[in-house]
Scaffold this motif. Structure first.
Motif, PDB file in Angstrom:
ATOM      1  N   ALA A 174       0.819  -1.214   0.000  1.00 49.28           N
ATOM      2  CA  ALA A 174       0.000   0.000   0.000  1.00 49.28           C
ATOM      3  C   ALA A 174       0.856   1.268   0.000  1.00 49.28           C
ATOM      4  CB  ALA A 174      -0.921   0.004   1.221  1.00 49.28           C
ATOM      5  N   GLY A 175       2.181   1.101   0.136  1.00 53.66           N
ATOM      6  CA  GLY A 175       3.069   2.254   0.126  1.00 53.66           C
ATOM      7  C   GLY A 175       3.060   3.045   1.420  1.00 53.66           C
ATOM      8  N   LEU A 176       2.716   2.387   2.511  1.00 53.88           N
ATOM      9  CA  LEU A 176       2.640   3.060   3.804  1.00 53.88           C
ATOM     10  C   LEU A 176       3.872   2.787   4.650  1.00 53.88           C
ATOM     11  CD1 LEU A 176      -1.033   2.161   4.813  1.00 53.88           C
ATOM     12  CD2 LEU A 176      -0.215   4.356   3.920  1.00 53.88           C
ATOM     13  N   THR A 177       4.274   3.786   5.414  1.00 56.21           N
ATOM     14  CA  THR A 177       5.304   3.573   6.426  1.00 56.21           C
ATOM     15  C   THR A 177       4.613   2.997   7.661  1.00 56.21           C
ATOM     16  OG1 THR A 177       5.001   5.746   7.440  1.00 56.21           O
ATOM     17  CG2 THR A 177       6.595   5.599   5.613  1.00 56.21           C
ATOM     18  N   ALA A 178       5.410   2.514   8.601  1.00 54.14           N
ATOM     19  CA  ALA A 178       4.836   2.006   9.853  1.00 54.14           C
ATOM     20  C   ALA A 178       4.097   3.137  10.581  1.00 54.14           C
ATOM     21  CB  ALA A 178       5.917   1.404  10.732  1.00 54.14           C
ATOM     22  N   ARG A 179       4.633   4.327  10.497  1.00 52.36           N
ATOM     23  CA  ARG A 179       3.983   5.461  11.148  1.00 52.36           C
ATOM     24  C   ARG A 179       2.616   5.748  10.520  1.00 52.36           C
ATOM     25  NH1 ARG A 179       6.314  11.613  11.870  1.00 52.36           N
ATOM     26  NH2 ARG A 179       4.512  12.349  12.998  1.00 52.36           N
ATOM     27  N   GLU A 180       2.560   5.743   9.202  1.00 48.53           N
ATOM     28  CA  GLU A 180       1.292   6.005   8.515  1.00 48.53           C
ATOM     29  C   GLU A 180       0.265   4.917   8.814  1.00 48.53           C
ATOM     30  OE1 GLU A 180       3.066   8.383   4.628  1.00 48.53           O
ATOM     31  OE2 GLU A 180       3.065   6.192   4.655  1.00 48.53           O
ATOM     32  N   ALA A 181       0.707   3.664   8.809  1.00 43.69           N
ATOM     33  CA  ALA A 181      -0.209   2.569   9.138  1.00 43.69           C
ATOM     34  C   ALA A 181      -0.701   2.697  10.570  1.00 43.69           C
ATOM     35  CB  ALA A 181       0.482   1.223   8.931  1.00 43.69           C
ATOM     36  N   GLY A 182       0.203   3.064  11.462  1.00 44.57           N
ATOM     37  CA  GLY A 182      -0.178   3.257  12.858  1.00 44.57           C
ATOM     38  C   GLY A 182      -1.220   4.347  13.027  1.00 44.57           C
ATOM     39  N   GLU A 183      -1.051   5.435  12.295  1.00 46.56           N
ATOM     40  CA  GLU A 183      -2.030   6.516  12.372  1.00 46.56           C
ATOM     41  C   GLU A 183      -3.405   6.041  11.920  1.00 46.56           C
ATOM     42  OE1 GLU A 183      -0.434   9.806  10.171  1.00 46.56           O
ATOM     43  OE2 GLU A 183       1.145  10.160  11.650  1.00 46.56           O
ATOM     44  N   LEU A 184      -3.440   5.237  10.863  1.00 45.32           N
ATOM     45  CA  LEU A 184      -4.721   4.706  10.377  1.00 45.32           C
ATOM     46  C   LEU A 184      -5.363   3.744  11.371  1.00 45.32           C
ATOM     47  CD1 LEU A 184      -3.764   4.057   6.656  1.00 45.32           C
ATOM     48  CD2 LEU A 184      -5.336   5.816   7.514  1.00 45.32           C
ATOM     49  N   LEU A 185      -4.519   3.030  12.130  1.00 43.82           N
ATOM     50  CA  LEU A 185      -5.013   2.021  13.075  1.00 43.82           C
ATOM     51  C   LEU A 185      -5.054   2.516  14.520  1.00 43.82           C
ATOM     52  CD1 LEU A 185      -3.053  -0.980  11.550  1.00 43.82           C
ATOM     53  CD2 LEU A 185      -5.505  -0.511  11.342  1.00 43.82           C
ATOM     54  N   ASN A 186      -4.736   3.792  14.719  1.00 53.12           N
ATOM     55  CA  ASN A 186      -4.736   4.407  16.054  1.00 53.12           C
ATOM     56  C   ASN A 186      -3.758   3.742  17.020  1.00 53.12           C
ATOM     57  OD1 ASN A 186      -6.700   6.420  15.444  1.00 53.12           O
ATOM     58  ND2 ASN A 186      -8.272   4.849  15.611  1.00 53.12           N
ATOM     59  N   VAL A 187      -2.584   3.386  16.509  1.00 51.83           N
ATOM     60  CA  VAL A 187      -1.490   2.880  17.340  1.00 51.83           C
ATOM     61  C   VAL A 187      -0.204   3.563  16.862  1.00 51.83           C
ATOM     62  CG1 VAL A 187      -2.580   0.635  17.787  1.00 51.83           C
ATOM     63  CG2 VAL A 187      -1.008   0.878  15.867  1.00 51.83           C
ATOM     64  N   ASN A 188       0.864   3.461  17.642  1.00 48.22           N
ATOM     65  CA  ASN A 188       2.106   4.099  17.200  1.00 48.22           C
ATOM     66  C   ASN A 188       2.922   3.156  16.319  1.00 48.22           C
ATOM     67  OD1 ASN A 188       3.581   2.395  18.937  1.00 48.22           O
ATOM     68  ND2 ASN A 188       3.431   3.863  20.608  1.00 48.22           N
ATOM     69  N   ALA A 189       3.933   3.718  15.672  1.00 43.09           N
ATOM     70  CA  ALA A 189       4.768   2.953  14.749  1.00 43.09           C
ATOM     71  C   ALA A 189       5.477   1.805  15.457  1.00 43.09           C
ATOM     72  CB  ALA A 189       5.785   3.874  14.075  1.00 43.09           C
ATOM     73  N   ALA A 190       5.825   1.997  16.720  1.00 40.20           N
ATOM     74  CA  ALA A 190       6.485   0.927  17.474  1.00 40.20           C
ATOM     75  C   ALA A 190       5.577  -0.290  17.617  1.00 40.20           C
ATOM     76  CB  ALA A 190       6.922   1.434  18.851  1.00 40.20           C
ATOM     77  N   ARG A 191       4.280  -0.067  17.781  1.00 41.72           N
ATOM     78  CA  ARG A 191       3.335  -1.177  17.898  1.00 41.72           C
ATOM     79  C   ARG A 191       3.250  -1.927  16.569  1.00 41.72           C
ATOM     80  NH1 ARG A 191      -0.602  -2.410  21.638  1.00 41.72           N
ATOM     81  NH2 ARG A 191       1.136  -1.757  22.921  1.00 41.72           N
ATOM     82  N   ILE A 192       3.208  -1.185  15.463  1.00 43.31           N
ATOM     83  CA  ILE A 192       3.181  -1.819  14.142  1.00 43.31           C
ATOM     84  C   ILE A 192       4.426  -2.672  13.966  1.00 43.31           C
ATOM     85  CG2 ILE A 192       3.255  -1.408  11.642  1.00 43.31           C
ATOM     86  CD1 ILE A 192       0.524  -0.792  12.853  1.00 43.31           C
ATOM     87  N   SER A 193       5.569  -2.124  14.318  1.00 44.45           N
ATOM     88  CA  SER A 193       6.833  -2.856  14.204  1.00 44.45           C
ATOM     89  C   SER A 193       6.827  -4.113  15.062  1.00 44.45           C
ATOM     90  CB  SER A 193       7.990  -1.942  14.603  1.00 44.45           C
ATOM     91  OG  SER A 193       9.209  -2.634  14.550  1.00 44.45           O
ATOM     92  N   SER A 194       6.297  -4.010  16.273  1.00 44.18           N
ATOM     93  CA  SER A 194       6.240  -5.170  17.170  1.00 44.18           C
ATOM     94  C   SER A 194       5.329  -6.265  16.616  1.00 44.18           C
ATOM     95  CB  SER A 194       5.745  -4.750  18.552  1.00 44.18           C
ATOM     96  OG  SER A 194       6.690  -3.916  19.175  1.00 44.18           O
ATOM     97  N   ILE A 195       4.221  -5.875  16.036  1.00 43.14           N
ATOM     98  CA  ILE A 195       3.303  -6.855  15.443  1.00 43.14           C
ATOM     99  C   ILE A 195       3.968  -7.515  14.240  1.00 43.14           C
ATOM    100  CG2 ILE A 195       1.110  -7.177  14.231  1.00 43.14           C
ATOM    101  CD1 ILE A 195       0.037  -4.812  15.967  1.00 43.14           C
ATOM    102  N   GLU A 196       4.580  -6.701  13.390  1.00 43.13           N
ATOM    103  CA  GLU A 196       5.235  -7.242  12.201  1.00 43.13           C
ATOM    104  C   GLU A 196       6.384  -8.171  12.559  1.00 43.13           C
ATOM    105  OE1 GLU A 196       4.296  -3.598   9.091  1.00 43.13           O
ATOM    106  OE2 GLU A 196       6.330  -3.839   9.856  1.00 43.13           O
TER     107      GLU A 196
END
Length: 59
Positions: free
Chosen positions: A27-49
């Motif tokens: 989708a061309g999203l950074t972890a930060r952008e995905a986090g904003e869409l999902l209401n979590v921070n980039a660190a949470r996205i990274s931890s899930i990934e």
């Protein structure tokens, strides 16, 4: 010696995390952008990934 967290709860999340990363990158999203869409921070996205933080469906 592995703990139960390493063997049981982490293994299923690794596949989910890899899929999340693949879809996010497609989708061309950074972890930060995905986090904003999902209401979590980039660190949470990274931890899930990375399989370090599991997710569960809403009840």
């Amino acid at each position: 010696m592995s703990s139960w967290r390493d063997t049981e709860s982490r293994a299923p999340g690794v596949g989910l995390g890899a899929e999340l990363r693949k879809l996010r990158e497609r989708a061309g999203l950074t972890a930060r952008e995905a986090g904003e869409l999902l209401n979590v921070n980039a660190a949470r996205i990274s931890s899930i990934e990375g399989g370090r933080f599991g997710v569960r469906p809403d009840a």
